[in-house]
Design a protein around this motif. Sequence first.
Motif, short mmCIF file in Angstrom:
data_model
loop_
_atom_site.label_atom_id
_atom_site.label_comp_id
_atom_site.label_asym_id
_atom_site.label_seq_id
_atom_site.Cartn_x
_atom_site.Cartn_y
_atom_site.Cartn_z
N PHE A 35 29.89 67.34 5.21
CA PHE A 35 30.99 67.40 6.17
C PHE A 35 30.47 66.94 7.52
N THR A 36 31.12 65.95 8.10
CA THR A 36 30.74 65.53 9.45
C THR A 36 31.24 66.58 10.45
N ARG A 37 30.70 66.53 11.65
CA ARG A 37 31.17 67.43 12.71
C ARG A 37 32.66 67.21 12.95
N GLU A 53 21.54 77.50 1.27
CA GLU A 53 21.20 77.14 2.65
C GLU A 53 22.19 76.11 3.16
N ILE A 54 22.29 76.04 4.47
CA ILE A 54 23.13 75.02 5.10
C ILE A 54 22.19 73.93 5.59
N ARG A 55 22.26 72.79 4.94
CA ARG A 55 21.36 71.70 5.24
C ARG A 55 21.97 70.72 6.24
N THR A 56 21.13 70.19 7.09
CA THR A 56 21.54 69.13 8.01
C THR A 56 21.27 67.78 7.37
N VAL A 57 22.28 66.96 7.31
CA VAL A 57 22.12 65.57 6.88
C VAL A 57 22.08 64.75 8.16
N TRP A 58 20.90 64.38 8.58
CA TRP A 58 20.70 63.80 9.90
C TRP A 58 21.57 62.57 10.11
N GLY A 59 22.25 62.58 11.27
CA GLY A 59 23.13 61.48 11.62
C GLY A 59 24.49 61.53 10.97
N VAL A 60 24.71 62.54 10.10
CA VAL A 60 25.99 62.62 9.39
C VAL A 60 26.65 63.97 9.64
N GLY A 61 26.06 65.05 9.12
CA GLY A 61 26.69 66.37 9.26
C GLY A 61 25.95 67.44 8.50
N TYR A 62 26.71 68.29 7.79
CA TYR A 62 26.13 69.47 7.14
C TYR A 62 26.66 69.59 5.71
N GLN A 63 25.86 70.26 4.86
CA GLN A 63 26.28 70.53 3.49
C GLN A 63 25.73 71.86 3.02
N PHE A 64 26.43 72.46 2.07
CA PHE A 64 26.03 73.72 1.42
C PHE A 64 25.25 73.38 0.17
#
Length: 226
Positions: free
Chosen positions: A170-172, A211-222
């Motif tokens: 999910f992007t911000r 965990e809630i992972r950061t996908v750098w430059g994109v957003g977040y994922q579970f």
Amino acid sequence: MARLLIVDDNEQILQILSRYAQAQGHRAILARTGPQALEAFTAQEPDLVLLDVMLPGMDGFEVCRAIRARSLTPVIMITARSDDEDRILGLDTGADDYVVKPFSPGEVMARVRAVLRRVPPAAQPDVFRSGALEIDLQTFAVRVAGAPVSLTRRAAEILWTLARRPHQVFTREMLLDLLWGSEYMGDVRAVDSQIKRMRSALAGIPGRDFEIRTVWGVGYQFETIQ
């Protein structure tokens, strides 16, 4: 169909919003003073409140505080003042959105739809579960492996949004649109702030399997932890 409590001491506005709400299939519950609003809220248990700020008896800010003390029912505040200070006070009081007069009734109904989209439908189970994670969809109270986790409602909503679609990024902007509404004009870093608080609250909890992972430059994922 949702039950909308519409609170305004202007009879013309009250009737216009009532007609628009009913035209969209909602049930309109009307109140003209602050005390009437709280009485109707207790008796009718509405799904959303449209709340004018300037009311006889007690103002909209007081009514919103009283609602927030007992419920997380969405509140959209309505005011004739466009001051940032009033808007900030309304949101800090617990309002989910803010509309400034004069307004288009169609715009108000669009905001109603946007806020109701963020609320889990009644047909869903009362509790969302994913492994060790449990989220009460009525109060957004969070538990992990049976232990309560102290999160703001917004952080819990983000966690639920991510967890119900594991692996999806999910992007911000997507999270802002889903949870804050497309009309939100603030900083996208509001999402980062909520994620940071969430991670801090979840850190070190025994039995956590995600965990809630950061996908750098994109957003977040579970993601689940193997």
